[in-house]
Design an enzyme around this catalytic site. Structure first.
Site, PDB file in Angstrom:
ATOM      1  N   ALA A  66       0.866  -1.179   0.000  1.00 28.47           N
ATOM      2  CA  ALA A  66       0.000   0.000   0.000  1.00 28.47           C
ATOM      3  C   ALA A  66       0.903   1.229   0.000  1.00 28.47           C
ATOM      4  CB  ALA A  66      -0.870  -0.023   1.253  1.00 28.47           C
ATOM      5  N   GLY A 105       0.476  -5.152   0.558  1.00 18.19           N
ATOM      6  CA  GLY A 105      -0.671  -5.047  -0.341  1.00 18.19           C
ATOM      7  C   GLY A 105      -0.360  -5.570  -1.743  1.00 18.19           C
ATOM      8  N   GLU A 108      -0.825  -9.189  -1.450  1.00 18.06           N
ATOM      9  CA  GLU A 108      -2.274  -9.409  -1.273  1.00 18.06           C
ATOM     10  C   GLU A 108      -3.005  -9.275  -2.608  1.00 18.06           C
ATOM     11  OE1 GLU A 108      -2.391  -6.463   1.992  1.00 18.06           O
ATOM     12  OE2 GLU A 108      -3.409  -8.037   3.132  1.00 18.06           O
ATOM     13  N   GLU A 128       4.054  -5.987   6.900  1.00 22.23           N
ATOM     14  CA  GLU A 128       3.276  -4.975   7.622  1.00 22.23           C
ATOM     15  C   GLU A 128       3.657  -4.889   9.097  1.00 22.23           C
ATOM     16  OE1 GLU A 128       2.132  -6.900   5.247  1.00 22.23           O
ATOM     17  OE2 GLU A 128       0.617  -5.862   4.049  1.00 22.23           O
TER      18      GLU A 128
HETATM   19  N1  3HC Z   1       4.611   3.466   0.193  1.00 22.35           N
HETATM   20  C1  3HC Z   1       5.136   4.682  -0.088  1.00 22.35           C
HETATM   21  N2  3HC Z   1       6.433   4.886  -0.360  1.00 22.35           N
HETATM   22  C2  3HC Z   1       7.227   3.817  -0.372  1.00 22.35           C
HETATM   23  C3  3HC Z   1       6.754   2.527  -0.093  1.00 22.35           C
HETATM   24  C4  3HC Z   1       5.385   2.368   0.196  1.00 22.35           C
HETATM   25  N3  3HC Z   1       4.850   1.178   0.454  1.00 22.35           N
HETATM   26  N4  3HC Z   1       7.791   1.669  -0.155  1.00 22.35           N
HETATM   27  C5  3HC Z   1       8.860   2.396  -0.493  1.00 22.35           C
HETATM   28  N5  3HC Z   1       8.532   3.688  -0.615  1.00 22.35           N
HETATM   29  C6  3HC Z   1       9.418   4.789  -1.004  1.00 22.35           C
HETATM   30  C7  3HC Z   1      10.505   5.025   0.020  1.00 22.35           C
HETATM   31  O1  3HC Z   1      10.078   5.894   1.031  1.00 22.35           O
HETATM   32  C8  3HC Z   1      11.587   5.621  -0.832  1.00 22.35           C
HETATM   33  O2  3HC Z   1      11.281   6.966  -1.038  1.00 22.35           O
HETATM   34  P1  3HC Z   1      12.441   8.063  -1.181  1.00 22.35           P
HETATM   35  O3  3HC Z   1      13.257   7.628  -2.363  1.00 22.35           O
HETATM   36  O4  3HC Z   1      11.714   9.317  -1.361  1.00 22.35           O
HETATM   37  O5  3HC Z   1      13.204   7.986   0.089  1.00 22.35           O
HETATM   38  C9  3HC Z   1      11.433   4.907  -2.155  1.00 22.35           C
HETATM   39  O6  3HC Z   1      10.112   4.377  -2.150  1.00 22.35           O
HETATM   40  C10 3HC Z   1      12.406   3.770  -2.363  1.00 22.35           C
HETATM   41  O7  3HC Z   1      12.358   2.911  -1.230  1.00 22.35           O
HETATM   42  P2  3HC Z   1      13.678   2.270  -0.612  1.00 22.35           P
HETATM   43  O8  3HC Z   1      14.708   3.319  -0.437  1.00 22.35           O
HETATM   44  O9  3HC Z   1      13.256   1.501   0.563  1.00 22.35           O
HETATM   45  O10 3HC Z   1      14.123   1.336  -1.818  1.00 22.35           O
HETATM   46  P3  3HC Z   1      14.786  -0.099  -1.760  1.00 22.35           P
HETATM   47  O11 3HC Z   1      15.027  -0.464  -3.167  1.00 22.35           O
HETATM   48  O12 3HC Z   1      15.900  -0.124  -0.795  1.00 22.35           O
HETATM   49  O13 3HC Z   1      13.660  -1.080  -1.184  1.00 22.35           O
HETATM   50  C11 3HC Z   1      11.460  -2.003  -0.951  1.00 22.35           C
HETATM   51  C12 3HC Z   1      12.488  -1.317  -1.898  1.00 22.35           C
HETATM   52  C13 3HC Z   1      11.975  -3.377  -0.559  1.00 22.35           C
HETATM   53  C14 3HC Z   1      10.172  -2.114  -1.693  1.00 22.35           C
HETATM   54  C15 3HC Z   1      11.302  -1.146   0.324  1.00 22.35           C
HETATM   55  O14 3HC Z   1      11.020   0.182  -0.054  1.00 22.35           O
HETATM   56  C16 3HC Z   1      10.214  -1.593   1.243  1.00 22.35           C
HETATM   57  O15 3HC Z   1      10.413  -2.487   2.031  1.00 22.35           O
HETATM   58  N6  3HC Z   1       9.043  -0.905   1.167  1.00 22.35           N
HETATM   59  C17 3HC Z   1       7.960  -1.105   2.090  1.00 22.35           C
HETATM   60  C18 3HC Z   1       7.231  -2.380   1.838  1.00 22.35           C
HETATM   61  C19 3HC Z   1       6.093  -2.491   2.793  1.00 22.35           C
HETATM   62  O16 3HC Z   1       6.210  -2.279   3.988  1.00 22.35           O
HETATM   63  N7  3HC Z   1       4.932  -2.831   2.260  1.00 22.35           N
HETATM   64  C20 3HC Z   1       3.776  -2.946   3.061  1.00 22.35           C
HETATM   65  C21 3HC Z   1       3.100  -1.620   3.114  1.00 22.35           C
HETATM   66  S1  3HC Z   1       1.730  -1.621   4.205  1.00 22.35           S
HETATM   67  C22 3HC Z   1       0.526  -2.422   3.345  1.00 22.35           C
HETATM   68  O17 3HC Z   1       0.728  -2.879   2.242  1.00 22.35           O
HETATM   69  C23 3HC Z   1      -0.797  -2.476   4.023  1.00 22.35           C
HETATM   70  C24 3HC Z   1      -1.719  -3.428   3.330  1.00 22.35           C
HETATM   71  O18 3HC Z   1      -1.622  -4.681   3.970  1.00 22.35           O
HETATM   72  C25 3HC Z   1      -3.148  -2.948   3.424  1.00 22.35           C
END
Ligand code: 3HC
Ligand code: NAI
Length: 692
Positions: A66, A105, A108, A128
């Site tokens: 998400a 997400g 999912e 998450e």
């Molecule tokens: N939402 C918004 N921004 C995000 C994001 C997300 N889910 N994931 C990454 N970003 C942004 C980062 O803030 C970063 O922004 P910046 O360049 O302005 O600093 C940019 O994307 C790149 O991210 P990384 O520096 O972390 O890039 P990497 O290549 O090192 O890693 C990744 C990529 C493995 C995808 C890592 O970003 C990550 O782990 N992201 C989060 C994944 C996550 O937690 N997903 C679950 C979200 S909650 C959810 O899905 C709820 C659902 O169940 C309803």
């Protein structure tokens, strides 16, 4: 190709439609993506030419979750659930084509497609929990139905990812595509059509849940196994409860449990703190005056001076990622001892099955010992880790200046000395920087990168990237005694000392800090580090509790006695001897003892840290408040569910922090309690550190 939204488009090739998501950098499920999937799907279902649909992503990854930046506000329609329902209920087969990371997400979404294929590099996870959440898009109910409750527990509670091969084995994907993903996914979709394969819905599957149904002890055993690691966190338990619901309840009731627990977590302070920290970590890598495209110095050979506690650990970081290291000592005996400890550490890790015996040999093979500093001539980076003594460090840097090739980085691991003074011992201060590792250096994640007045931008940029390469979280800080981390630690330790003279005992102070979420209390930490660091037996005059303990041979854990008594398993217990020493000292000093509340202990330990953090910001030693938080979470184990000291201050309100600091200033007459001007200003403006 037709644009669906600015984040998605649609193309059709011989009856197979491709909905392509393009929302850089990570294809998060922002509004435009949800709208794109929804509209694309509607068009495909209405189009008689379309026989099957492939959901694929442009750029470096499949949907990584998400859009976290949308959390906290109302979600613009279509919401995630509506889009996922549309996918799952589509009357034509939908195939997810996955590369990069399908996370949260994103996974999912894939689980709502009828089939999943991926390339060999794809990775899968529901992380998450790291945001203080649980998968809120049906992942808690669908993942166990595909991989079983046991595997789902492991993945969801740790947030860890699995690779393509394991995903195939677990049944999470139907196929790993060889060659190009796009054409492989199209071919797979054609096969589905040709075979008339069913519109498989994960929600209808039950077979993988059976083994958990047959094992009623599964969940409680799992809870016990993670209790220590997850102490204080709310999200792991909520994740477990959802998986229990998946096993024990019909799908829709399980979804209701997921929804309720997700909303509870989302509204709570822990998730807010962990979401804040997600961005804080990423902000720390951005240095305003060092642009992203700043050139870097290639690092292939590293030198380390000193094979002691820190030098050994630092060298292991390099060897772990395949970088050759030369370690310098002045005596063969010290060198042999240092190299021996490194080998033993690796062998211990191998005995726990975390690395192979070949890894032990490979890593030790990358580390060469030498008694000649001249052997560092060709190094690209040299890290000095000798005794904490300015004259010695200056002598070493002056020598290095004459030996090491120009353009190489000369770094010191000093924990408190002035990097500018060390740099001035060379004719190339622009190449000098502080690289402050934390002990044990092969384990602790934090690396404070200390920027001297003359440190070059390329040197800073290289060190920030190098930190990532060796698996560290880097925070750039300025020069001051103790830099950011230790400077904030000092006032906390000072208050802890005062508290025990006024009536609290070491274990009472530590209990409050541990219950707050710290991995150990102030006195446990002192015992671990050793009470005799910087203590001198010849000049010691019993002027502090520490002096008295050291004089009594109580030097900390290493002597099985310090502020606590330790048994052979290093389990601490409160010491009557120490209590007597403390009481005797207080008596002599004429200090009145009183009962001190846990609230006072907490305030007196934590609020001075916040105040010091504010001073650090005022002086520009840290770039931003969130960098201080990253330092304390990764360097000292501050509970991430409280964000870090500065986020914690914001969460209780800076006006409250200022009022409490003033209360203690008045009560004690001690001016160190006076709140920093910056914090007073922010409090008066009704702002927090995050508004800076
Ligand atoms: N939402 C918004 N921004 C995000 C994001 C997300 N889910 N994931 C990454 N970003 C942004 C980062 O803030 C970063 O922004 P910046 O360049 O302005 O600093 C940019 O994307 C790149 O991210 P990384 O520096 O972390 O890039 P990497 O290549 O090192 O890693 C990744 C990529 C493995 C995808 C890592 O970003 C990550 O782990 N992201 C989060 C994944 C996550 O937690 N997903 C679950 C979200 S909650 C959810 O899905 C709820 C659902 O169940 C309803
Ligand atoms: P240590 O005493 O364990 O190791 C120092 C090593 O340097 C010894 O092996 C010694 O023989 C060697 N040495 C001394 N002079 C030398 C020279 N001229 N050439 C080559 N080797 C020489 O000390 P430790 O704990 O490893 O600390 C090293 C540095 O790291 C200090 O500046 C310290 O402040 C800093 N530091 C220490 C931390 C800790 O927790 N121990 C944490 C972070 C930084």
């Amino acid at each position: 190709m037709t644009a669906l939204t600015d984040m998605a488009d649609l193309s059709i090739e011989d009856g197979i439609a491709l909905i392509t998501i393009d929302n850089p950098p990570v294809n998060a499920l922002s509004h435009g993506v949800r709208q794109g999937i929804s509209d694309g799907l509607a068009q495909c279902l209405a189009d008689d030419q379309v026989e099957a649909i492939v959901l694929i992503c442009a750029g470096r990854t499949f949907i990584a979750g998400a859009d976290i930046t949308e959390f906290g506000g109302p979600m613009k329609e279509p919401g995630l659930h509506a889009v996922l329902d549309d996918l799952e209920n589509a009357s034509k087969p939908v195939v997810a084509a996955i590369h990069g990371t399908a996370l949260g997400g994103g996974l999912e979404t894939a689980l709502c497609c009828h089939y999943r294929v991926c390339d060999a590099g794809a990775r899968f996870g529901l992380p998450e929990v790291n945001l203080g959440l649980l998968p809120g898009g049906g992942g808690t109910q669908r993942l166990p139905r595909v991989v079983g409750a046991e595997k789902a527990l492991e993945m969801m509670v740790s947030g860890a990812q699995i690779g393509a091969a394991e995903a195939l084995q677990e049944g999470l994907v139907e196929e790993i595509v060889e060659g190009e993903l796009r054409s492989g996914a199209i071919a797979f979709a054609r096969k589905v059509v040709a075979e008339g394969a069913p519109l498989a819905k994960v929600r209808d599957r039950e077979e993988k849940l059976q083994s958990a149904r047959d094992n009623p002890g599964l969940f409680d055993d799992f809870r016990k196994s993670i209790a220590r690691k997850t102490r204080g966190f709310l999200a792991p338990e909520s994740n477990i409860r959802c998986i229990e619901a998946a096993v024990n309840l019909p799908f829709d009731e399980g979804m209701a449990v997921e929804r309720k627990l997700f909303q509870e977590l989302m509204r709570g302070p822990q998730s807010r703190a962990q979401q804040y920290f997600f961005f804080a970590e990423r902000q720390a890598g951005k240095i305003p005056d060092v642009p992203r495209d700043t050139a870097e110095i290639p690092i292939t050979r590293v030198g380390v001076i000193g094979a002691g506690t820190m030098g050994g650990g630092i060298s292991m970081n390099m060897a772990n990622v395949g970088i050759a290291v030369t370690i310098i000592e002045t005596q063969q005996e010290a060198l042999d001892r240092g190299l021996g400890i490194i080998r033993k550490n690796y062998e211990n890790t191998a005995s726990k099955g975390r690395i192979s015996s070949q890894d032990v040999e490979d890593r030790c093979g990358l580390i060469t010992g030498s008694l000649q500093m001249e052997d560092l001539a060709d190094c690209d980076l040299v890290i000095e880790a000798v005794f904490e003594n300015m004259d010695l460090k200056k002598e070493i840097f002056s020598k290095l200046d004459g030996i090491v090739k120009q353009g190489a980085i000369l770094a010191s691991n000093t924990s408190a000395l002035d990097i500018n003074e060390i740099a001035a011992a060379t004719a190339r201060p622009e190449s000098v920087i502080g690289l402050h590792f934390f002990s044990p250096a092969n384990v602790m994640k934090l690396l404070e990168i200390v920027r001297g007045d003359k440190t070059g931008k390329e040197v800073i940029k290289t060190c920030m990237s190098f930190a990532k390469r060796i698996g560290k979280k880097a925070v750039l800080v300025g020069v001051c005694p103790g830099f950011v981390g230790n400077r904030i630690l000092f006032p906390r330790q000072a208050q802890a000392q005062k508290l025990i003279l006024e009536g609290a005992l070491p274990h009472q102070v530590d209990k409050v800090l541990v219950e707050f979420g710290m991995p150990m209390g102030a006195f446990q930490m002192s015992d671990l580090a050793g009470l005799d660091i910087g203590w001198n037996a010849e000049t010691s005059k019993g002027e502090s509790i520490r002096d008295l303990l050291c004089e009594a041979g109580r030097r900390g854990q290493k002597t099985s006695a310090g502020y606590y008594d330790y048994d052979e398993k290093r389990t601490p217990s409160p010491s009557p001897v120490v209590e007597e020493i403390i009481r005797g000292f207080s008596d002599k000093a004429g200090l009145a003892l009183r009962d001190i509340s846990e609230e006072e202990i907490l305030e007196r330990c934590i609020y001075p840290m916040i105040n010091e953090g504010a001073k650090i910001l005022e002086e520009g030693i840290a770039i931003r408040a969130s960098d201080i938080d990253v330092t304390w979470v990764y360097g000292y184990g501050w509970p991430v569910y409280r964000g870090g000291p500065m986020h914690y201050a914001d969460s209780i309100g800076l006006d409250n922090v200022v009022a409490t600091l003033r209360k203690y200033a008045e009560q004690t007459g001690d001016s160190s309690w006076e709140p920093a001007a910056l914090m007073v200003r922010l409090a008066e403006e009704g702002k927090g550190f995050s508004d800076l």
